[in-house]
Design an enzyme around this catalytic site. Structure first.
Site, PDB file in Angstrom:
ATOM      1  N   ARG A 281      83.154  48.201 -54.431  1.00 50.32           N
ATOM      2  CA  ARG A 281      82.404  49.339 -54.577  1.00 50.32           C
ATOM      3  C   ARG A 281      82.788  50.261 -55.815  1.00 50.32           C
ATOM      4  NH1 ARG A 281      83.197  52.910 -51.338  1.00 50.32           N
ATOM      5  NH2 ARG A 281      83.655  51.669 -49.459  1.00 50.32           N
TER       6      ARG A 281
ATOM      7  N   TYR B 157      58.013  59.762 -62.613  1.00 51.79           N
ATOM      8  CA  TYR B 157      57.854  58.582 -61.710  1.00 51.79           C
ATOM      9  C   TYR B 157      57.737  59.167 -60.452  1.00 51.79           C
ATOM     10  CZ  TYR B 157      59.147  54.099 -59.889  1.00 51.79           C
ATOM     11  OH  TYR B 157      59.089  52.882 -59.162  1.00 51.79           O
TER      12      TYR B 157
ATOM     13  N   ASP C 131      64.537  60.327 -68.284  1.00 55.88           N
ATOM     14  CA  ASP C 131      64.352  58.817 -67.700  1.00 55.88           C
ATOM     15  C   ASP C 131      63.637  58.211 -69.114  1.00 55.88           C
ATOM     16  OD1 ASP C 131      63.172  56.717 -66.711  1.00 55.88           O
ATOM     17  OD2 ASP C 131      62.801  57.784 -64.794  1.00 55.88           O
TER      18      ASP C 131
ATOM     19  N   LYS D  42      63.162  46.877 -65.493  1.00 58.56           N
ATOM     20  CA  LYS D  42      62.026  46.840 -66.423  1.00 58.56           C
ATOM     21  C   LYS D  42      62.388  45.961 -67.607  1.00 58.56           C
ATOM     22  CE  LYS D  42      60.105  49.252 -62.945  1.00 58.56           C
ATOM     23  NZ  LYS D  42      60.532  50.704 -62.843  1.00 58.56           N
TER      24      LYS D  42
HETATM   25  C1  LIG Z   1      60.688  51.781 -61.859  1.00 59.33           C
HETATM   26  C2  LIG Z   1      60.883  53.113 -62.424  1.00 59.33           C
HETATM   27  C3  LIG Z   1      62.016  53.633 -61.777  1.00 59.33           C
HETATM   28  C4  LIG Z   1      62.430  53.352 -60.690  1.00 59.33           C
HETATM   29  O1  LIG Z   1      63.442  52.299 -60.839  1.00 59.33           O
HETATM   30  P1  LIG Z   1      63.875  51.214 -59.559  1.00 59.33           P
HETATM   31  O2  LIG Z   1      64.579  50.161 -60.382  1.00 59.33           O
HETATM   32  O3  LIG Z   1      62.468  50.404 -59.131  1.00 59.33           O
HETATM   33  O4  LIG Z   1      64.349  51.682 -58.671  1.00 59.33           O
HETATM   34  C5  LIG Z   1      62.233  54.998 -62.115  1.00 59.33           C
HETATM   35  N1  LIG Z   1      61.712  55.429 -63.269  1.00 59.33           N
HETATM   36  C6  LIG Z   1      60.662  54.810 -63.961  1.00 59.33           C
HETATM   37  C7  LIG Z   1      59.935  55.515 -65.186  1.00 59.33           C
HETATM   38  C8  LIG Z   1      60.445  53.483 -63.461  1.00 59.33           C
HETATM   39  O5  LIG Z   1      59.434  52.850 -64.374  1.00 59.33           O
END
Ligand SMILES: *Cc1c(COP(=O)(O)O)cnc(C)c1O
Length: 394
Positions: free
Chosen positions: A59, A112, A184, A209
């Site tokens: 961890r 998001y 983000d 992504k």
């Molecule tokens: C998909 C996404 C998230 C969340 O990420 P996960 O890996 O699905 O937890 C947060 N912000 C944006 C802009 C995203 O596209």
């Protein structure tokens, strides 16, 4: 070895990894272990007194994870990176690590969905208030800042309209106010935007992504100066949403082709946006690389490409839009983006299925809104499938 910060191919392939690995392996090994053993008590003392840098327990870190973190830090031009089990784990752990009861956070309205939900429903339970401001309204953003504001949370480009934020302007807005500007940057990636160079303090990505890029894992990363990442890493050790060695390896493997994929994603996004904009059965197309996009100029000034996500409105009602999706033969229907396979989604039927129609429309999610995320196929092949499916609407 030093890397040219904009030589993404070089960084993607080599950064963060050893020149020669254990057993002379070219690839970084998957150290599939939950614990790391000590030879004797002296070995423990050498570790606890900082004489030997090593690992102790899964961890708290793992060598495969460290290699992935170093590669991501090199890509972002950040001093340090820390990985999480998902993008949401990265976001929630970071916010909880930095906020205290009595603090305030400002966040933009088309962030998001789960991030917004966390700010609106979870943070108040810990005595943190949030103000949600329009992504278009910089005066309202400035007015929302209070003496107890600790975080300004931005996202750029945003989902699903690809609104682009002026990060430089935001960083000037919060300067000298003891506020962390967090962005983000999942939709931008380090290839298309350099938030740290624009004054952002902490960058977050859902690696699920574009970074991992193969629709086969979940991961999140937080990047910035070590002075900020250190406390987040320590808090993460308590929260425990760790990535695991195998997923770290998959991420490293996915990142090897990051630069190549981004070139194709940017090309495909632009070609498909241009194709859709000319199509008689498409009403509006949202893509920052189109001159018709509200933030085209800002995007061209602050980004190097605009990615593979193209949002558009079909000349059809709710059912007609679903019929168009059902007629696709190769393109898959599903959420997410940034993977090698194209994905298409109808937000009204998925993310907003349980909203009253009026409420959904008020949030800008129209019946005929479709979000398309190109994969790395040839743009012509994607267009062919879109074209035959659109022909059903005649
Ligand atoms: C998909 C996404 C998230 C969340 O990420 P996960 O890996 O699905 O937890 C947060 N912000 C944006 C802009 C995203 O596209």
């Amino acid at each position: 070895m030093d890397f040219d910060p904009l030589n993404f191919s070089d960084i993607s392939v080599y950064a963060g990894e050893e020149y020669v690995n254990a057993y002379n392996s070219i690839t970084t090994p998957i150290i599939q272990t939950s614990t790391f053993v000590f030879r004797n008590s002296q070995d423990i003392d050498n570790y606890t007194h900082g004489i030997n840098m090593r690992y102790e327990y899964g961890r708290y870190g793992n060598p495969t994870q460290t290699a992935a973190e170093k590669k991501l830090a090199a890509l972002e031009g950040a001093e340090e990176a820390v990985l999480f089990s998902s993008g949401m784990s990265a976001i929630t752990t970071t916010l909880l690590a930095l906020l205290r009861s009595g603090d305030h956070i400002v966040i933009t309205d088309d962030a998001y969905k789960k991030t917004l939900e966390f700010c609106k429903t979870a943070l108040p339970q810990y005595g943190v208030e949030s103000t949600v401001v329009s992504v278009h309204d910089y005066e309202a953003m400035e007015a929302a800042i209070r003496p107890n504001t600790r975080i300004f949370f931005s996202e750029s480009p945003t989902n699903p309209y690809l609104n682009v934020m002026d990060l430089e302007r935001l960083s000037k807005m919060v300067a000298g106010k003891n506020i962390y500007l967090i962005s983000d940057s999942t939709f931008a990636t380090p290839y298309n935007q350099r938030p740290l160079e624009l004054g952002v303090n902490i960058v977050i990505h859902s690696c699920t992504k574009y970074l991992a890029g193969h629709n086969d894992l979940l991961a999140g990363v937080v990047l910035g100066p070590s002075a900020l990442i250190g406390p987040i890493r320590d808090f993460h050790k308590m929260m425990g949403g760790v990535i695991g060695p195998f997923t770290s390896y998959m991420l490293i493997r996915g990142l090897k082709t990051f630069a190549l994929r981004m070139q194709r994603f940017n090309e495909n996004g632009q070609k498909i946006a241009e194709y859709l904009e000319k199509h008689p059965r498409i009403q509006n197309v949202y893509y920052p690389g189109l001159p018709s996009h509200r933030y085209c100029e800002l995007a061209k000034r602050t980004m190097r490409g605009f990615g593979a996500v193209v949002t558009f409105e079909v000349d059809a009602d709710y059912d007609g839009t679903r019929l168009f999706l059902d007629r696709l033969q190769r393109l898959r229907i599903g959420p997410s983006f940034g993977g090698v396979e194209s994905l298409i989604t109808h937000p009204a039927s998925v993310s907003y299925y349980n909203y009253a129609r009026e409420e959904r429309l008020a949030l800008g999610i129209k019946d005929n809104l479709v979000r398309f995320a190109a994969g790395i196929e040839e743009a012509e092949a994607i267009i062919e499938d879109l074209e035959q499916a659109l022909s059903v609407l005649k």
